[in-house]
Design a protein around this motif. Structure first.
Motif, PDB file in Angstrom:
ATOM      1  N   ASP A   1      -3.151  -4.287  -0.072  1.00 20.28           N
ATOM      2  CA  ASP A   1      -3.022  -3.413  -1.024  1.00 20.28           C
ATOM      3  C   ASP A   1      -1.491  -3.516  -1.765  1.00 20.28           C
ATOM      4  O   ASP A   1      -0.588  -3.191  -1.298  1.00 20.28           O
ATOM      5  CB  ASP A   1      -2.668  -2.072  -0.293  1.00 20.28           C
ATOM      6  CG  ASP A   1      -2.752  -0.727  -0.959  1.00 20.28           C
ATOM      7  OD1 ASP A   1      -2.559  -0.868  -2.357  1.00 20.28           O
ATOM      8  OD2 ASP A   1      -2.442   0.368  -0.651  1.00 20.28           O
ATOM      9  N   MET A   2      -1.741  -4.143  -2.891  1.00 20.19           N
ATOM     10  CA  MET A   2      -0.556  -4.497  -3.673  1.00 20.19           C
ATOM     11  C   MET A   2       0.278  -3.162  -4.188  1.00 20.19           C
ATOM     12  O   MET A   2       1.440  -3.494  -4.731  1.00 20.19           O
ATOM     13  CB  MET A   2      -0.762  -5.050  -5.011  1.00 20.19           C
ATOM     14  CG  MET A   2      -1.758  -6.389  -4.530  1.00 20.19           C
ATOM     15  SD  MET A   2      -0.733  -7.678  -2.956  1.00 20.19           S
ATOM     16  CE  MET A   2       0.588  -7.960  -4.034  1.00 20.19           C
ATOM     17  N   ASN A   3      -0.319  -2.157  -4.303  1.00 16.06           N
ATOM     18  CA  ASN A   3       0.268  -0.792  -4.542  1.00 16.06           C
ATOM     19  C   ASN A   3       1.219  -0.184  -3.529  1.00 16.06           C
ATOM     20  O   ASN A   3       2.149   0.840  -3.522  1.00 16.06           O
ATOM     21  CB  ASN A   3      -0.646   0.348  -5.028  1.00 16.06           C
ATOM     22  CG  ASN A   3      -1.139  -0.075  -6.020  1.00 16.06           C
ATOM     23  OD1 ASN A   3      -0.661  -0.390  -7.226  1.00 16.06           O
ATOM     24  ND2 ASN A   3      -2.847  -0.009  -6.085  1.00 16.06           N
ATOM     25  N   ASN A   4       1.151  -0.586  -1.997  1.00 20.69           N
ATOM     26  CA  ASN A   4       1.814  -0.189  -1.047  1.00 20.69           C
ATOM     27  C   ASN A   4       2.369  -1.379  -0.302  1.00 20.69           C
ATOM     28  O   ASN A   4       1.662  -1.535   0.993  1.00 20.69           O
ATOM     29  CB  ASN A   4       0.664   0.849  -0.165  1.00 20.69           C
ATOM     30  CG  ASN A   4       1.651   1.629   0.750  1.00 20.69           C
ATOM     31  OD1 ASN A   4       3.150   1.730   0.621  1.00 20.69           O
ATOM     32  ND2 ASN A   4       1.135   1.719   1.856  1.00 20.69           N
ATOM     33  N   PRO A   5       3.197  -2.070  -0.622  1.00 17.41           N
ATOM     34  CA  PRO A   5       3.372  -3.412  -0.115  1.00 17.41           C
ATOM     35  C   PRO A   5       4.183  -3.113   1.157  1.00 17.41           C
ATOM     36  O   PRO A   5       4.877  -2.063   1.447  1.00 17.41           O
ATOM     37  CB  PRO A   5       4.622  -4.335  -0.939  1.00 17.41           C
ATOM     38  CG  PRO A   5       5.003  -3.259  -1.801  1.00 17.41           C
ATOM     39  CD  PRO A   5       4.007  -2.091  -1.924  1.00 17.41           C
TER      40      PRO A   5
END
Length: 227
Positions: free
Chosen positions: A183-187
């Motif tokens: 999940d690139m929005n929540n590294p």
């Protein structure tokens, strides 16, 4: 407020079942303590079967519900029912709020609604916070009761999504797939600065309290994606 539970069908309603399961489980236990990563990520029945096959007689108790309630609240509720020879696997989410002594009295009231006896397990400081939010909670509860319609669950976030082991397994998630496995929005970060000093002190004291009871506590990282 002497009214029937109004939040018992929501996701919050599962806390009473987790608490009852922990309280009434006999013999040696492994208590997996954390946040929603535990609710979604633990297969208690599988863990018990594998332990049994290895010659270890343990019951596995899922005791993680919702980070918005606060990690501290889950620790407080579990303390009295962890006994000698029990094992606690403490696995909070790698998220700043979960790694602090954050305590949401408002969110907790919705979870306590299904079993108000849980209230007595909190410290005087936490009870003061709960008292400060009591009117807001009872006002909403009364409004729901007068409407004749309980608080409604939202999709997977429902008590019905949990099985008899308090694992969230009764809701199919065929589309719960992360693009490229992350999940690139929540590294995820492994920065030690996420841990607040008061949280570290609280958890160390908690582990000491468990050790005095003859239980062992271990820290485990929550599952994370390869990225």
């Amino acid at each position: 407020i002497c009214l029937p539970a109004q939040y018992d069908e929501t996701y919050y309603g599962e806390l009473a079942c987790m608490f009852s399961n922990l309280k009434n489980t006999k013999g040696k236990k492994i208590v997996v303590l954390g946040n929603s990563n535990v609710a979604f990520g633990v297969d208690s029945a599988l863990a018990e079967r594998l332990l049994n096959e290895a010659g270890e007689e343990y019951s596995v108790c899922n005791f993680g519900l919702y980070g918005a309630i606060g990690t501290k609240a889950m620790c407080a509720l579990a303390l009295d029912y962890i006994n000698s020879e029990d094992i606690v696997i403490f696995t909070p989410e790698l998220y700043e709020q979960s790694l602090s002594t954050y305590f949401s009295a408002e969110e907790l009231w919705y979870a306590l609604d299904s079993d108000l006896s849980m209230y007595k397990h909190f410290s005087s400081q936490s009870k003061q916070a709960l008292a400060g939010n009591y009117f807001k909670y009872t006002s909403k509860k009364l409004a729901l009761y007068k409407s004749g319609k309980k608080a409604e669950p939202s999709g997977i976030y429902a008590k019905s999504s949990f099985d008899e082991h308090c694992d969230l397994k009764n809701y199919p998630r065929p589309n719960n797939v992360m693009t490229n496995g992350a999940d690139m929005n929540n590294p995820i970060t492994l920065d030690g600065g996420l841990f607040s000093e008061d949280f570290v002190s609280y958890i160390n004291d908690y582990a000491t309290s468990l050790a005095k009871k003859g239980a062992n506590m271990y820290y485990s990282f929550a599952p994370m994606n390869a990225y």
